[in-house]
Motif scaffolding. Structure first.
Motif, short mmCIF file in Angstrom:
data_model
loop_
_atom_site.label_atom_id
_atom_site.label_comp_id
_atom_site.label_asym_id
_atom_site.label_seq_id
_atom_site.Cartn_x
_atom_site.Cartn_y
_atom_site.Cartn_z
N SER A 106 58.36 -61.55 91.84
CA SER A 106 58.12 -62.63 92.81
C SER A 106 59.59 -62.92 92.78
O SER A 106 59.56 -62.93 94.22
N ALA A 107 59.85 -63.44 92.28
CA ALA A 107 61.08 -63.84 92.66
C ALA A 107 62.03 -63.12 93.09
O ALA A 107 62.94 -63.82 94.49
N ARG A 108 62.43 -61.75 93.20
CA ARG A 108 62.99 -60.36 93.51
C ARG A 108 62.57 -60.96 95.01
O ARG A 108 63.46 -60.83 96.20
N THR A 109 60.60 -60.62 95.29
CA THR A 109 60.60 -60.36 96.46
C THR A 109 60.64 -62.26 97.46
O THR A 109 61.14 -61.51 98.65
N GLY A 110 60.39 -62.44 96.89
CA GLY A 110 60.75 -63.94 97.51
C GLY A 110 62.38 -64.26 98.27
O GLY A 110 62.48 -65.02 98.86
N ALA A 111 63.22 -64.03 97.09
CA ALA A 111 64.47 -63.85 98.16
C ALA A 111 64.19 -62.89 99.36
O ALA A 111 65.12 -63.09 99.68
N TRP A 112 64.54 -61.70 98.95
CA TRP A 112 64.63 -60.80 99.61
C TRP A 112 63.10 -60.85 101.50
O TRP A 112 64.34 -60.93 102.68
N ARG A 113 61.89 -61.54 101.02
CA ARG A 113 61.72 -61.91 102.26
C ARG A 113 62.67 -63.19 103.19
O ARG A 113 62.07 -63.38 104.13
N ALA A 114 63.46 -64.41 102.56
CA ALA A 114 63.36 -65.44 103.42
C ALA A 114 65.22 -64.88 103.94
O ALA A 114 65.05 -65.45 104.47
N LEU A 115 65.48 -63.50 102.88
CA LEU A 115 66.72 -63.60 103.52
C LEU A 115 66.20 -62.06 105.28
O LEU A 115 66.99 -62.27 105.46
N LEU A 116 64.90 -61.19 105.45
CA LEU A 116 64.28 -61.04 106.39
C LEU A 116 64.36 -61.92 107.63
O LEU A 116 64.25 -62.00 108.30
N ARG A 117 64.10 -63.16 107.01
CA ARG A 117 63.44 -64.41 107.93
C ARG A 117 64.72 -64.73 108.22
O ARG A 117 64.38 -65.08 110.21
N LEU A 118 65.73 -64.47 107.97
CA LEU A 118 67.28 -64.65 108.74
C LEU A 118 67.82 -63.81 109.69
O LEU A 118 68.20 -64.11 111.17
N ARG A 119 67.40 -62.59 109.54
CA ARG A 119 67.91 -61.10 110.36
C ARG A 119 67.17 -61.73 111.22
O ARG A 119 67.54 -61.06 112.48
N LYS A 120 65.48 -61.78 110.97
CA LYS A 120 64.68 -62.09 112.27
C LYS A 120 65.35 -62.86 113.38
O LYS A 120 65.03 -63.07 114.91
N ARG A 121 65.86 -64.47 112.66
CA ARG A 121 66.49 -65.23 113.48
C ARG A 121 67.94 -64.80 114.37
O ARG A 121 68.96 -65.65 114.83
N LYS A 122 68.33 -63.25 114.56
CA LYS A 122 69.45 -62.82 114.35
C LYS A 122 70.97 -63.91 113.85
O LYS A 122 71.63 -63.77 114.20
N LEU A 123 70.48 -63.98 112.76
CA LEU A 123 71.71 -65.14 112.28
C LEU A 123 72.04 -64.39 110.98
O LEU A 123 73.73 -64.34 110.78
N ILE A 124 71.86 -62.92 110.32
CA ILE A 124 72.35 -62.21 109.15
C ILE A 124 72.27 -61.32 109.59
O ILE A 124 70.69 -60.43 110.58
N ASP A 125 72.34 -59.49 108.32
CA ASP A 125 71.90 -58.94 108.42
C ASP A 125 71.48 -58.40 107.27
O ASP A 125 72.92 -59.42 106.62
N CYS A 126 70.95 -57.59 107.43
CA CYS A 126 70.55 -57.25 105.58
C CYS A 126 70.00 -55.88 104.96
O CYS A 126 69.52 -54.86 105.77
N HIS A 127 70.37 -55.80 104.14
CA HIS A 127 70.31 -54.64 103.19
C HIS A 127 69.70 -54.42 102.14
O HIS A 127 70.58 -54.87 101.86
N ARG A 128 68.72 -53.54 101.32
CA ARG A 128 68.60 -53.19 100.06
C ARG A 128 68.89 -51.64 99.70
O ARG A 128 69.51 -51.04 100.58
N THR A 129 69.71 -51.25 98.43
CA THR A 129 69.68 -50.75 97.78
C THR A 129 69.72 -50.49 96.40
O THR A 129 70.47 -51.14 95.71
N GLY A 130 68.30 -50.50 95.88
CA GLY A 130 67.81 -50.70 94.80
C GLY A 130 67.49 -51.97 94.68
O GLY A 130 67.31 -52.31 95.14
N THR A 131 67.81 -52.82 93.38
CA THR A 131 67.75 -54.12 93.20
C THR A 131 69.18 -54.81 94.01
O THR A 131 68.88 -55.72 94.06
N MET A 132 69.84 -54.46 94.77
CA MET A 132 71.02 -55.12 95.22
C MET A 132 71.55 -55.52 96.36
O MET A 132 70.49 -54.36 97.18
N ILE A 133 71.33 -56.35 97.28
CA ILE A 133 71.08 -56.48 98.47
C ILE A 133 72.58 -57.34 98.66
O ILE A 133 73.23 -57.72 98.62
N THR A 134 72.53 -56.53 100.21
CA THR A 134 74.08 -56.37 100.48
C THR A 134 73.42 -57.67 102.43
O THR A 134 72.37 -57.25 103.00
#
Length: 265
Positions: A106-134
């Motif tokens: 749940s913690a991993r999912t929560g972190a990814w969702r927080a980053l996706l909200r930032l991507r939606k606001r066009k403040l960051i780009d992000c992508h996942r490879t396995g458990t790694m998030i850039t």
């Protein structure tokens, strides 16, 4: 081999906290102060609106997203890795204190969702490879433009500074959403500026009540100081009106760069 209760306790005591993680990330950014374009907080005069991207965090009640964004700016703005940073999703979750209230998945999912909200606001780009998030920074004004370090030469390049100690000493941990938003508002302006409650909806996009609660939170935590200022008011019965001016206290002022030490030959 079975782990004893004492060994398990020792392991728990040694486990990194959210603040430990934030400190380690900031130490890697090699910056005493973190620059943030002022247009994130409030747009410059002359446009259709003075509201900056900060408004969406406040009206959307997204404290976690705002903290994540400010930490990403702190981690990436040195340019060491081309405005990007890559971490395991559990490191992101611990950085945002999500692990304190959720199991690992749940913690991993929560972190990814927080980053996706930032991507939606066009403040960051992000992508996942396995458990790694850039995560890669974009420009702070939400225009989806590539990030470049602000240099301050023009109005669009003006920036505020947040000292790294804001996170490493835990100043961020006691701020609610109105408090953190108003911390950025105060940091955007010169020392001893006024922040009229009635201007909050037009200038920033949130209510006067949110504005006031944020300022009071900063006063309670000792992050700002306040002084009274009186102005002539010929049309009022008393002939005078009182306003308040604010500035950041020393503990959250930007740190001065250390002067290089030169030696003779």
């Amino acid at each position: 081999m079975k782990t004893t209760g004492k060994a398990a306790s020792n392991m728990q005591d040694a486990k990194a906290t959210g603040r430990d993680t934030r400190t380690a990330v900031l130490e890697g950014s090699i910056r005493a102060n973190v620059p943030l374009r002022k247009t994130f907080v409030q747009a410059n005069e002359g446009g259709d609106s003075r509201h900056g991207p900060l408004k969406e965090f406040v009206t959307g009640r997204d404290l976690r997203g705002l903290k994540a964004y400010l930490l990403i700016v702190a981690a990436c703005s040195s340019g060491v890795n081309g405005w990007s940073t890559t971490r395991d999703s559990m490191v992101w979750a611990r950085m945002l204190d999500i692990v304190d209230t959720a199991n690992d998945q749940s913690a991993r999912t929560g972190a990814w969702r927080a980053l996706l909200r930032l991507r939606k606001r066009k403040l960051i780009d992000c992508h996942r490879t396995g458990t790694m998030i850039t995560v890669t920074l974009l420009r702070e004004d939400g225009t989806n433009q590539p990030y470049e370090r602000p240099m301050g030469a023009t109005e669009e390049e003006r920036y505020l500074q947040i000292p790294g100690t804001f996170w490493t000493t835990g100043r961020d941990e006691h701020l609610d959403l109105p408090g953190l938003a108003m911390f950025l508002v105060v940091a955007r302006e010169k020392n001893w500026s006024s922040f009229p409650l009635e201007k909050a909806p037009k200038w920033y996009g949130w209510s006067a009540d949110t504005h006031e609660r944020g300022l009071n939170k900063l006063l309670t935590l000792g992050l700002v100081e306040r002084r009274e200022k009186y102005k002539k008011a010929p049309l009022l019965p008393a002939g005078v009106t009182k306003t308040y001016e604010y500035k950041r206290t020393a503990i959250v002022q930007p740190r001065k760069a250390k002067k290089a030490v030169t030696t003779g030959r």
